[in-house]
Structure formats: C-alpha cells, structure tokens
Design an enzyme around this catalytic site. Structure first.
Site, PDB file in Angstrom:
ATOM      1  N   ASP A  11       0.826  -1.205   0.000  1.00 38.52           N
ATOM      2  CA  ASP A  11       0.000   0.000   0.000  1.00 38.52           C
ATOM      3  C   ASP A  11       0.859   1.252   0.000  1.00 38.52           C
ATOM      4  O   ASP A  11       2.070   1.207   0.254  1.00 38.52           O
ATOM      5  CB  ASP A  11      -0.936   0.010   1.207  1.00 38.52           C
ATOM      6  CG  ASP A  11      -0.183   0.024   2.526  1.00 38.52           C
ATOM      7  OD1 ASP A  11       0.721  -0.819   2.696  1.00 38.52           O
ATOM      8  OD2 ASP A  11      -0.473   0.873   3.385  1.00 38.52           O
ATOM      9  N   GLU A  73       0.019  -1.215   5.596  1.00 37.39           N
ATOM     10  CA  GLU A  73       1.124  -0.874   6.489  1.00 37.39           C
ATOM     11  C   GLU A  73       1.039   0.588   6.908  1.00 37.39           C
ATOM     12  O   GLU A  73       1.306   0.940   8.058  1.00 37.39           O
ATOM     13  CB  GLU A  73       2.456  -1.157   5.791  1.00 37.39           C
ATOM     14  CG  GLU A  73       3.686  -1.027   6.690  1.00 37.39           C
ATOM     15  CD  GLU A  73       4.278   0.378   6.714  1.00 37.39           C
ATOM     16  OE1 GLU A  73       5.154   0.636   7.553  1.00 37.39           O
ATOM     17  OE2 GLU A  73       3.864   1.231   5.901  1.00 37.39           O
ATOM     18  N   GLU A  74       0.647   1.455   5.976  1.00 34.91           N
ATOM     19  CA  GLU A  74       0.595   2.891   6.246  1.00 34.91           C
ATOM     20  C   GLU A  74      -0.513   3.251   7.233  1.00 34.91           C
ATOM     21  O   GLU A  74      -0.508   4.347   7.787  1.00 34.91           O
ATOM     22  CB  GLU A  74       0.390   3.667   4.940  1.00 34.91           C
ATOM     23  CG  GLU A  74       1.452   3.413   3.869  1.00 34.91           C
ATOM     24  CD  GLU A  74       2.809   3.999   4.211  1.00 34.91           C
ATOM     25  OE1 GLU A  74       2.933   4.606   5.286  1.00 34.91           O
ATOM     26  OE2 GLU A  74       3.745   3.849   3.403  1.00 34.91           O
TER      27      GLU A  74
END
Length: 210
Positions: A11, A73-74
């Site tokens: 992502d 992940e962000e």
C-alpha cells in the site's frame, strides 16, 4: 531450515494535495528514473524481490528464500498482523529478514519497536456559560498530552540510548486528537491516539501498564 525473508508492503499513502507532475499511480520513466507513488517506498523493492524470487526458483539454494508482502502498512501495520498469525507454526523463523524501506541506499541494521494506544477521555456535557460545573473532556485530554510530553522529556534526558538511530532514545508521539461538538458546549468526550517508538532496552508494554 531457517531461510532468508524478503519483506515489504503493497500500500501507499494518499496523493491528495501533493504537487505531482506525472500520474502518481502510473510508472513514468523520466531522466533515467521511474516516477510514481511508492516507487521508493516501497514498490521498487517489491518489484526487485519478486524478480529475485523468480530467478531463484531455477537455481539450487543453500537456504529457502521467502517473500512476505503485507497490506495497510501505512494505516498502522494492519496487514502484517494477519500474516504473522498465518505464519506461526508453519515455517521456522528466518535467520535474516530484509525489509525494503528506503534508507538512502545504506543498510539499516535495526529498527525501533512500536506500540500504539488510543485514549478516550469522558467528561460531562454542559453549557459553556456554566463551564466550571462540568468536566471538560478536552481539558482532560490536554492534561494527558502534557503528561506524555513530560515522559518524552524524561526519556530524552535520562532514558536508555542506542546510538545509530536518528533519535537515539525512545520517543512518545501524539498523532491525533478529536473532541467537542460546539464552542458553547463543554465537551463530554475527547479521543486521542499516541505511539511509542522504543529502543530495545525499553519495554513499552511493561512501562505503560505499570
């Protein structure tokens, strides 16, 4: 046999409000470089890792080579939690993990730990003309933020240190705070989120739970 793990996330952060001169979600070659959202963090590494896996498939390997890709992940390392649960008991822990986050083409041999918390302060709603009679949740949250900043100052002054990091001690960071509905109403609720990025000598679970 413990293998080598290539790890990355798929992502990216949003592009709204950023001055892109090329289409952000297309790979555009310009002046010998590839431009696009995430080409450095970390789609370039993901592409290299996939190619490495394809090439390794036709060669004899001394150790297994694994590829682990996660999502969101962000947003707080959401996807990797599912991956870790799935991997538990299926494969031995790797002897080496290479994470393709950008480090200016230098090898980073360590990463601080991370723990995140959400705190909700509950007060009493009331008209602001009688504010002292009610418990202001935003004020409570502000006191908590002040206490967290005191902890940060203590960590900077006398906390454990590990040289090599950009900041060689554990850090405390308040990322979001939301509360209140109108200026003339004492807020009944305020929510904030904060995180700790700790050096190995600190255990945030022990420290923050007494």
């Amino acid at each position: 046999m413990p293998g080598l793990l290539l790890s990355g996330h798929t992502d990216v952060v949003p592009v709204a409000g950023q001055p892109w001169t090329t289409p952000p979600f297309e790979a555009t070659e310009k002046d010998g470089r590839i431009h696009g959202r995430g080409t450095a963090d970390m789609k370039g590494f993901v592409a290299c890792a996939v190619i490495a896996m394809v090439q390794a498939a036709g060669r004899p390997l001394k150790r297994p080579l694994h590829l682990a890709l996660s999502f969101d992940e962000e947003l707080g390392c959401v996807g990797v939690r599912h991956l870790l649960r799935w991997l538990e008991g299926r494969l031995p822990a790797p002897f080496l993990c290479v994470v393709g986050e950008p480090t200016l083409m230098k090898i980073g041999t360590g990463h601080k730990g991370k723990a995140a918390w959400r705190a909700v302060c509950h007060g009493q709603a009331g008209h602001s003309g009688l504010a002292p009679r009610f418990m202001n949740a935003v004020h409570m949250a502000a006191d908590l933020v002040a206490a967290l900043r005191d902890v940060q100052r203590e960590l900077a002054a006398s906390g454990p240190r590990e040289e090599g990091y950009g900041v060689p001690y554990s850090t405390v960071h308040v990322g979001t705070i939301q509360g209140g509905r109108a200026l003339n109403i004492v807020p009944a609720e305020c929510e904030l989120s904060f995180e700790v990025r700790n050096v190995s000598a600190d255990d945030p679970e022990r420290s923050w739970h007494g």
